[in-house]
Design an enzyme around this catalytic site. Structure first.
Site, PDB file in Angstrom:
ATOM      1  N   LYS A   1      -4.181   2.332 -13.740  1.00 37.18           N
ATOM      2  CA  LYS A   1      -5.599   2.535 -13.387  1.00 37.18           C
ATOM      3  C   LYS A   1      -6.378   2.989 -14.627  1.00 37.18           C
ATOM      4  O   LYS A   1      -7.515   2.574 -14.837  1.00 37.18           O
ATOM      5  CB  LYS A   1      -5.736   3.579 -12.277  1.00 37.18           C
TER       6      LYS A   1
ATOM      7  N   LYS B   1       2.114  -9.216  -8.175  1.00 40.44           N
ATOM      8  CA  LYS B   1       2.101  -8.986  -6.724  1.00 40.44           C
ATOM      9  C   LYS B   1       0.756  -9.386  -6.119  1.00 40.44           C
ATOM     10  O   LYS B   1      -0.252  -9.466  -6.818  1.00 40.44           O
ATOM     11  CB  LYS B   1       2.412  -7.525  -6.431  1.00 40.44           C
TER      12      LYS B   1
ATOM     13  N   LYS C   1      -5.516  -6.811  -3.821  1.00 46.39           N
ATOM     14  CA  LYS C   1      -6.928  -7.099  -3.681  1.00 46.39           C
ATOM     15  C   LYS C   1      -7.605  -7.232  -5.049  1.00 46.39           C
ATOM     16  O   LYS C   1      -8.387  -8.137  -5.282  1.00 46.39           O
ATOM     17  CB  LYS C   1      -7.587  -5.985  -2.868  1.00 46.39           C
TER      18      LYS C   1
HETATM   19  P1  TYM Z   1      -2.053   0.564  -0.523  1.00 44.37           P
HETATM   20  O1  TYM Z   1      -3.253   0.818   0.300  1.00 44.37           O
HETATM   21  O2  TYM Z   1      -2.227   0.021  -1.899  1.00 44.37           O
HETATM   22  O3  TYM Z   1      -1.084  -0.424   0.241  1.00 44.37           O
HETATM   23  C1  TYM Z   1      -0.691  -0.164   1.591  1.00 44.37           C
HETATM   24  C2  TYM Z   1       0.735  -0.605   1.791  1.00 44.37           C
HETATM   25  O4  TYM Z   1       0.877  -1.995   1.492  1.00 44.37           O
HETATM   26  C3  TYM Z   1       1.945  -2.169   0.566  1.00 44.37           C
HETATM   27  N1  TYM Z   1       1.642  -3.321  -0.307  1.00 44.37           N
HETATM   28  C4  TYM Z   1       2.518  -4.290  -0.570  1.00 44.37           C
HETATM   29  N2  TYM Z   1       3.788  -4.479  -0.156  1.00 44.37           N
HETATM   30  C5  TYM Z   1       4.420  -5.591  -0.582  1.00 44.37           C
HETATM   31  N3  TYM Z   1       3.830  -6.516  -1.402  1.00 44.37           N
HETATM   32  C6  TYM Z   1       2.558  -6.351  -1.848  1.00 44.37           C
HETATM   33  N4  TYM Z   1       2.007  -7.256  -2.630  1.00 44.37           N
HETATM   34  C7  TYM Z   1       1.847  -5.188  -1.431  1.00 44.37           C
HETATM   35  N5  TYM Z   1       0.602  -4.714  -1.672  1.00 44.37           N
HETATM   36  C8  TYM Z   1       0.500  -3.555  -0.970  1.00 44.37           C
HETATM   37  C9  TYM Z   1       2.019  -0.882  -0.217  1.00 44.37           C
HETATM   38  O5  TYM Z   1       3.295  -0.701  -0.791  1.00 44.37           O
HETATM   39  C10 TYM Z   1       1.720   0.143   0.856  1.00 44.37           C
HETATM   40  O6  TYM Z   1       2.898   0.460   1.575  1.00 44.37           O
HETATM   41  N6  TYM Z   1      -0.727   5.098  -2.062  1.00 44.37           N
HETATM   42  C11 TYM Z   1      -0.704   4.202  -0.923  1.00 44.37           C
HETATM   43  C12 TYM Z   1      -1.386   4.779   0.307  1.00 44.37           C
HETATM   44  C13 TYM Z   1      -0.829   6.092   0.719  1.00 44.37           C
HETATM   45  C14 TYM Z   1       0.431   6.339   1.312  1.00 44.37           C
HETATM   46  C15 TYM Z   1       0.498   7.738   1.500  1.00 44.37           C
HETATM   47  C16 TYM Z   1       1.494   5.508   1.691  1.00 44.37           C
HETATM   48  C17 TYM Z   1      -1.477   7.292   0.580  1.00 44.37           C
HETATM   49  N7  TYM Z   1      -0.666   8.270   1.049  1.00 44.37           N
HETATM   50  C18 TYM Z   1       1.627   8.331   2.084  1.00 44.37           C
HETATM   51  C19 TYM Z   1       2.626   6.128   2.268  1.00 44.37           C
HETATM   52  C20 TYM Z   1       2.675   7.510   2.448  1.00 44.37           C
HETATM   53  C21 TYM Z   1      -1.432   2.937  -1.307  1.00 44.37           C
HETATM   54  O7  TYM Z   1      -2.257   2.931  -2.171  1.00 44.37           O
HETATM   55  O8  TYM Z   1      -1.121   1.858  -0.568  1.00 44.37           O
END
Ligand code: TYM
Length: 329
Positions: free
Chosen positions: A111, A194, A197
């Protein structure tokens, strides 16, 4: 009983990576464990979303959770900012989180590179807040995609450190989880990396059949195998990887065999992929529209979820305060 927690940031519509990496597992797990699923709106603030869009995005993700099958009568479904106890736990955990380890986190470095003019303290402390989300309910299993692996590792570091410093066995060692299988990484349609968005390479759960077909037909491929059993190039492997989630194993094997014998036609491969994506997500898409317009239902779900989550959070914080020596007069 296992305690499961996971969250998704409300940064727009959910894509196939969010669904197959995380959300699909939520719906499976809710019947097997005590589950907490939430919408990580505080985390979304680290990239300064347009305030007029944030609420709409929360509503989108909430509708997508419900449409995918998360049952608010079974799991606790809530919005992170409705449970502000998480900010207190985050503050308390931050007293034992070191600058060096936060600066070394891959997501922070990434980031900081992508938004050099907005390297804010929220970004630096992102993993602490995420650990607080998880430890607030003392969750031991966290269904996430592969990209969250390092955050889970840090959560374990913080939990262990807390237990050691205060001589308690209070926080669990939370594991990233995917039903005993490898964590999933859904690739994008642009040949490498991957699905994400900000990468602009996504198929969204709300995309129409026509949009899905168009996006998939434009997916990057290569010039085709020239020798039998030649190694699979990255763009083709990416298509096979998406197929692993949406297609029948025999379909995937058929195309792998055709690749190995140099008879594969990428047009046929993409057509099949598009139809299999459509078949796996179109039932969800129809429910999203229906749920999104039901303001009363969404209101009830979040109020009920917040009350249940706060109760669990209060109990954890009461004990954490006591352990750390914060006492009431
Ligand atoms: P975020 O919002 O980026 O993504 C949400 C979930 O989707 C999964 N994901 C993917 N899995 C496989 N392939 C992909 N291309 C892909 N893109 C996204 C992410 O691994 C995630 O599981 N930090 C986290 C949000 C969060 C969180 C937490 C998750 C905040 N607190 C506590 C678990 C526990 C995040 O930014 O996910």
């Amino acid at each position: 009983m296992d305690i499961v927690l996971s969250g998704i940031r409300p940064t727009g519509q959910l894509h196939l990576g969010n669904y197959f990496g995380a959300l699909k597992n939520f719906t499976k797990m809710q019947h097997e464990a005590r589950c907490f699923f939430f919408i990580a709106d505080y985390h979304a603030l680290t990239t300064h979303p347009d305030p007029t869009m944030l609420h709409d995005n929360i509503r989108n993700v909430l509708s997508e959770y419900l449409a995918a099958g998360v049952d608010p009568n079974v799991a606790t479904l809530y919005i992170q900012s409705d449970v502000p106890q998480v900010t207190e736990l985050s503050l308390l955990l931050s007293m034992h989180a070191y600058l060096g380890e936060l600066e070394r986190t891959a997501s922070f470095k990434d980031k900081a590179r992508k938004q050099p003019n907005n390297v804010n303290a929220g970004l630096l402390c992102y993993p602490v807040l995420m650990a607080a989300d998880i430890l607030l309910h003392r969750a031991n299993k966290v269904p996430v995609g592969k990209d969250q692996g390092q955050h889970l590792e840090l959560t374990r570091v913080f939990a262990r450190r807390f237990n050691t410093i205060y001589g308690v066995d209070f926080f669990p060692e939370s594991q990233a989880y995917n039903f005993g299988e490898e964590l999933v990484k859904i690739p994008g349609l642009d040949g490498s990396g991957k699905m994400g968005k900000s990468e602009g390479n996504c198929v969204y759960l709300v995309d129409s059949d026509e949009v899905i077909r168009k996006k998939v037909m434009k997916a990057v491929t290569d010039s085709g195998p020239t020798e039998p059993n030649s190694p699979i190039s990255e763009p083709i492997q990416n298509i096979f990887t998406i197929m692993e989630s949406v297609s029948a194993p025999s379909t995937l094997q058929y195309f792998k065999d055709k690749y190995a014998s140099c008879e594969i036609r990428y047009g046929d491969l993409k057509k099949q992929l598009a139809e299999d994506i459509i078949a796996s997500i179109s039932p969800i898409r129809e429910r999203i529209a229906e749920i999104q317009s039901n303001e009363k239902y969404l209101h009830e779900v979040v109020c009920d979820g917040a009350a249940k989550a706060r109760q669990s959070a209060d109990e954890t914080l009461r004990q954490v305060r006591e352990i750390m020596g914060i006492k009431h007069f």
